[in-house]
Scaffold this active site. Structure first.
Site, short mmCIF file in Angstrom:
data_model
loop_
_atom_site.label_atom_id
_atom_site.label_comp_id
_atom_site.label_asym_id
_atom_site.label_seq_id
_atom_site.Cartn_x
_atom_site.Cartn_y
_atom_site.Cartn_z
N ASP A 277 22.96 47.77 -47.30
CA ASP A 277 23.10 46.46 -47.94
C ASP A 277 24.39 46.50 -48.76
OD1 ASP A 277 22.48 43.94 -49.10
OD2 ASP A 277 21.46 44.91 -50.77
N LEU A 278 24.82 45.33 -49.23
CA LEU A 278 26.07 45.25 -50.01
C LEU A 278 25.79 45.28 -51.52
CD1 LEU A 278 29.18 44.83 -49.72
CD2 LEU A 278 28.73 42.38 -49.86
N GLY A 279 25.14 44.21 -52.03
CA GLY A 279 24.96 44.07 -53.47
C GLY A 279 23.99 45.08 -54.06
N SER B 13 24.28 42.29 -44.95
CA SER B 13 24.18 41.64 -46.26
C SER B 13 23.71 40.20 -46.15
CB SER B 13 25.56 41.67 -46.94
OG SER B 13 25.52 41.00 -48.18
N ASN B 14 22.78 39.83 -47.03
CA ASN B 14 22.49 38.41 -47.27
C ASN B 14 23.61 37.91 -48.18
OD1 ASN B 14 20.11 38.48 -45.87
ND2 ASN B 14 18.77 38.36 -47.65
N LYS C 113 17.73 38.57 -44.33
CA LYS C 113 16.66 39.52 -44.65
C LYS C 113 15.67 38.82 -45.58
CE LYS C 113 19.87 42.15 -46.38
NZ LYS C 113 20.63 43.24 -47.05
N ASP D 163 18.39 47.14 -52.01
CA ASP D 163 17.85 47.13 -53.39
C ASP D 163 16.71 46.14 -53.56
OD1 ASP D 163 19.68 44.70 -55.28
OD2 ASP D 163 19.66 44.90 -53.11
#
Length: 199
Positions: free
Chosen positions: A6-8, A107-108, A141, A166
Site C-alpha cells: 500500500d502507499l499511505g 493504493s486507494n 480496496k 495499514d
C-alpha cells in the site's frame, strides 16, 4: 514471490489532520468542527474509483462539511496529507527486486493526489515494478476484484503473494482470497517482518 505494498502509512507517512488544519486556516472553520464533520463517505469512495472528477469531489466534501473553500484552497489542503517517505520501506522494496521478486504498489488514491506524490517522491516509482491505482482501475480496496485484478495482471497466485496495508478492512479483504496479509501498525512492521523471514 509477489509483494504488494500500500502507499499511505506504508511507504509514505500520511496525516489527515494536516489536511483539516490547512482547510481550517483557509476557511476559519474551527479544526475541532472539521474533525467532527470529516468522513470518508460515498463521495470519497467514488473519487477513489475515478467515478467523479476532482472538482465534483471538492464540491461534495465542501458541501458535506459546510466548508467555504475555493477549489484551489481545497486542493492545496488535500495535498497536505503527505508527510514524508519511509526510506526503510523503499530500501526493502529495492532489495526484494534485486532478489528477483516482483514488487508492486496498490493504493486507494485519487487523481488529485497523483498530481502531487509521484513528483514529490520519485523513489516510489523507481522501487516498484508497477503501480496500481484505484482511480485508474475503477475499483478500490477492500473489494475482492481489485486484488484479483492485480494477481491476474501479475500472473501470481494468492499463495505466492504477500500484501502490506495499514487498513484492517483491506487486510481482511486480501486474507479472504488467501493472500498472506500483514497489517502495518507502525514504521517497524515491515523491517520486523523481513528480519523474521531471514532468521
Amino acid at each position: 514471490m509477489l509483494y504488494i505494498f500500500d502507499l499511505g502509512n506504508v511507504i509514505v507517512d500520511i496525516d489527515f489532520n494536516r489536511v483539516l488544519g490547512a482547510w481550517s486556516d483557509f476557511s476559519r472553520v474551527p479544526l475541532a468542527t472539521l474533525k467532527q464533520n470529516f468522513t470518508m463517505g460515498e463521495a470519497f469512495h467514488q473519487h477513489e474509483r475515478g467515478e467523479i472528477s476532482d472538482e465534483a469531489f471538492a464540491e461534495a466534501m465542501c458541501h458535506e462539511m459546510d466548508l467555504p473553500l475555493s477549489y484551489e484552497q481545497f486542493a492545496h489542503g488535500w495535498q497536505a496529507v503527505f508527510v514524508a517517505l519511509r526510506p526503510e520501506v523503499v530500501d526493502t522494496m529495492n532489495k526484494l527486486r534485486e532478489q528477483g521478486h516482483r514488487v508492486v504498489v496498490l493504493s486507494n488514491t485519487n487523481r488529485l493526489h497523483t498530481t502531487f506524490w509521484p513528483d514529490e517522491y520519485p523513489q516510489i516509482q523507481a522501487a516498484a515494478d508497477k503501480i496500481y491505482l484505484s482511480q485508474e482501475m475503477g475499483m478500490r480496496k477492500p473489494e475482492a476484484r481489485i486484488y484479483q485484478a492485480v494477481l491476474q495482471a501479475e500472473g501470481f497466485s494468492a499463495s505466492d503473494t504477500v500484501f502490506f496495508d495499514d487498513n484492517a478492512d483491506n487486510i481482511e479483504g486480501a486474507n479472504q482470497l488467501g493472500i498472506t496479509s500483514i497489517l502495518v501498525t507502525g514504521k517497524e512492521t515491515i523491517p520486523n517482518y523481513f528480519a523474521k523471514q531471514l532468521c
